[in-house]
Scaffold this motif. Structure first.
Motif, short mmCIF file in Angstrom:
data_model
loop_
_atom_site.label_atom_id
_atom_site.label_comp_id
_atom_site.label_asym_id
_atom_site.label_seq_id
_atom_site.Cartn_x
_atom_site.Cartn_y
_atom_site.Cartn_z
N UNK A 180 -16.99 26.23 -11.24
CA UNK A 180 -15.84 26.24 -10.34
C UNK A 180 -14.83 27.27 -10.82
N UNK A 181 -14.03 27.78 -9.88
CA UNK A 181 -12.92 28.61 -10.30
C UNK A 181 -11.68 27.73 -10.50
N UNK A 182 -10.61 28.32 -10.97
CA UNK A 182 -9.42 27.56 -11.33
C UNK A 182 -8.80 26.86 -10.12
N UNK A 183 -8.80 27.54 -8.97
CA UNK A 183 -8.22 26.93 -7.77
C UNK A 183 -9.02 25.71 -7.32
N UNK A 184 -10.33 25.80 -7.40
CA UNK A 184 -11.17 24.66 -7.00
C UNK A 184 -10.97 23.48 -7.94
N UNK A 185 -10.87 23.74 -9.22
CA UNK A 185 -10.64 22.66 -10.17
C UNK A 185 -9.26 22.04 -9.99
N UNK A 186 -8.31 22.84 -9.58
CA UNK A 186 -6.98 22.29 -9.25
C UNK A 186 -7.10 21.30 -8.09
N UNK A 187 -7.87 21.66 -7.07
CA UNK A 187 -8.09 20.76 -5.93
C UNK A 187 -8.71 19.44 -6.40
N UNK A 188 -9.68 19.54 -7.29
CA UNK A 188 -10.34 18.34 -7.80
C UNK A 188 -9.38 17.51 -8.64
N UNK A 234 -7.77 13.35 -7.81
CA UNK A 234 -7.79 12.16 -8.65
C UNK A 234 -6.44 11.51 -8.84
N UNK A 235 -5.38 12.20 -8.47
CA UNK A 235 -4.04 11.68 -8.69
C UNK A 235 -3.49 10.92 -7.50
N UNK A 236 -4.26 10.89 -6.41
CA UNK A 236 -3.83 10.19 -5.21
C UNK A 236 -4.98 9.33 -4.70
N UNK A 237 -4.65 8.31 -3.97
CA UNK A 237 -5.68 7.50 -3.33
C UNK A 237 -6.23 8.26 -2.14
N UNK A 238 -7.54 8.20 -1.92
CA UNK A 238 -8.12 8.91 -0.76
C UNK A 238 -7.49 8.42 0.55
N UNK A 239 -7.32 9.35 1.47
CA UNK A 239 -6.77 9.02 2.79
C UNK A 239 -7.91 8.49 3.65
N UNK A 240 -7.91 7.18 3.85
CA UNK A 240 -8.95 6.58 4.70
C UNK A 240 -8.34 6.03 5.99
N UNK A 241 -7.20 6.60 6.38
CA UNK A 241 -6.48 6.08 7.56
C UNK A 241 -7.28 6.21 8.83
N UNK A 252 0.42 25.62 -13.66
CA UNK A 252 0.24 25.60 -15.11
C UNK A 252 -1.18 25.17 -15.48
N UNK A 253 -1.79 24.33 -14.66
CA UNK A 253 -3.17 23.91 -14.89
C UNK A 253 -4.12 25.09 -14.78
N UNK A 254 -3.94 25.89 -13.72
CA UNK A 254 -4.80 27.06 -13.54
C UNK A 254 -4.58 28.08 -14.65
N UNK A 255 -3.34 28.26 -15.05
CA UNK A 255 -3.04 29.18 -16.14
C UNK A 255 -3.73 28.73 -17.44
N UNK A 256 -3.70 27.41 -17.69
CA UNK A 256 -4.33 26.89 -18.91
C UNK A 256 -5.83 27.10 -18.88
N UNK A 257 -6.45 26.91 -17.72
CA UNK A 257 -7.88 27.15 -17.60
C UNK A 257 -8.20 28.61 -17.88
N UNK A 258 -7.47 29.51 -17.26
CA UNK A 258 -7.76 30.93 -17.42
C UNK A 258 -7.51 31.41 -18.84
N UNK A 259 -6.56 30.76 -19.52
CA UNK A 259 -6.29 31.11 -20.91
C UNK A 259 -7.24 30.42 -21.87
N UNK A 260 -8.02 29.46 -21.35
CA UNK A 260 -8.93 28.71 -22.22
C UNK A 260 -8.20 27.84 -23.22
#
Length: 322
Positions: free
Chosen positions: A296-304, A308-315, A3-11
């Motif tokens: 960025x394209x929509x897929x890349x922004x989804x990755x970004x 931000x919604x998870x803590x970085x994996x520093x294991x 839905x995030x990518x769809x919202x980006x593409x729809x502006x």
């Protein structure tokens, strides 16, 4: 397609605001919702309408537009509440924000009293938001004062992150090592503002000296492949604020923002607001702006967004040391 990518593409800004996002670089003093503040205080604060050339100019702008609106204990609490309202209305589900340690002086030097007020506001205003309470420190303050103010907050065992902000050139970063050792011993995530005004080497030095887990801004790292590789190898996340960088004259345009080079180099980046009250762009607008200029394209922004919604994996990563 999400839905995030769809919202980006729809502006569609409205649709973007329904998708969970993070804001991990937010100063409560300038992070509030403009409309809510106008209703609550009768004071409307119009955001910047042209780029500035320095932090001095920004401080002058804040002084003239905001004035003493957020002075005193009630003013600080109003600013915090406004930042929660802004997050709510923008679909921010993970918000990292807090208070500078010097604010203890406004609450009878009682860290527990200030913290209780913040917790109450969060519970009453936006309990659905994952609030990550942060302690801020200003570079212009003396080490002795910061140590005195910080200690009782750490003793509470409530705060999750610590950040150092202010003029990057005011004091050498090494000055604050003892404070970061204290915060690390208390289990806090270690962050600092660096590489907004300094160079790539200043980012590397701060990460090593303070054993940082994350960097606020850090865009100067894009000047050096070696520094970007260092950040990627050590899984140091950069919490970047594109509009802030543009409006403070740190980048020429969003289309050429160095976040692209950092992302391509494997550095973990997130997109944040810094001071939405000043720069006039929520997290949803920040994502949409970067998509519209083709950075960025929509897929890349989804990755970004997900980063931000998870803590970085520093294991598999140890804190960098000299």
């Amino acid at each position: 397609m999400s839905s995030f990518q769809e919202a980006l593409r729809a502006g569609s800004l409205e649709a973007l605001r329904t998708v969970p996002k993070s804001d991990l670089h937010n100063h409560a003093f300038g992070g509030g919702n403009r409309a809510w503040i106008a209703r609550a205080t009768g004071h409307d604060i119009a955001p910047l309408d042209k780029p500035l050339n320095s932090m001095t100019e920004m401080h002058e702008w804040v002084s003239s537009r905001v004035g003493r609106l957020f002075d005193g204990p009630q003013g600080r609490l109003t600013a915090f509440e406004a930042s929660l309202i802004q997050a709510q209305q923008d679909g921010v589900s993970r918000l990292e924000v807090g208070e500078d340690v010097w604010a203890i002086t406004l609450f009878d030097d009682d860290a527990a009293k200030l913290t209780s007020e913040l917790r109450h506001i969060h519970a009453q205003t936006a309990p659905e938001i994952e609030w990550i309470p942060q302690l801020g420190m200003s570079r212009h303050c003396s080490l002795s004062s910061l140590t005195k103010w910080l200690t009782p907050f750490l003793d509470l065992g409530f705060y999750k992150t610590i950040d150092l902000s202010g003029d990057e050139l005011s004091q050498p970063v090494e000055t604050f090592r003892s404070l970061y050792r204290m915060a690390k011993a208390a289990g806090l995530t270690l962050k600092a503002h660096v590489g907004e005004w300094g160079d790539a080497d200043s980012v590397w030095r701060a990460v090593e000296q303070l054993e940082l887990d994350e960097v606020q801004h850090g865009i100067a790292a894009a000047e050096s492949p070696q520094v970007m590789r260092f950040l990627s190898d050590h899984k140091v996340r950069l919490n970047i604020c594109p509009t802030s960088n543009l409006m403070l004259g740190r980048v020429k345009s969003l289309a050429t923002h160095p976040i692209r080079r950092l992302f391509d180099a494997g550095v973990v980046v997130t997109i944040n607001t810094d001071d939405v009250l000043v720069f006039g762009q929520g997290v949803s607008e920040e994502f949409l702006n970067l998509y519209r200029v083709g950075l960025f394209d929509a897929e890349e922004l989804e990755t970004i967004r997900v980063a931000g919604l998870v803590d970085p994996d520093r294991s598999e990563c140890h804190s960098p040391k000299m």
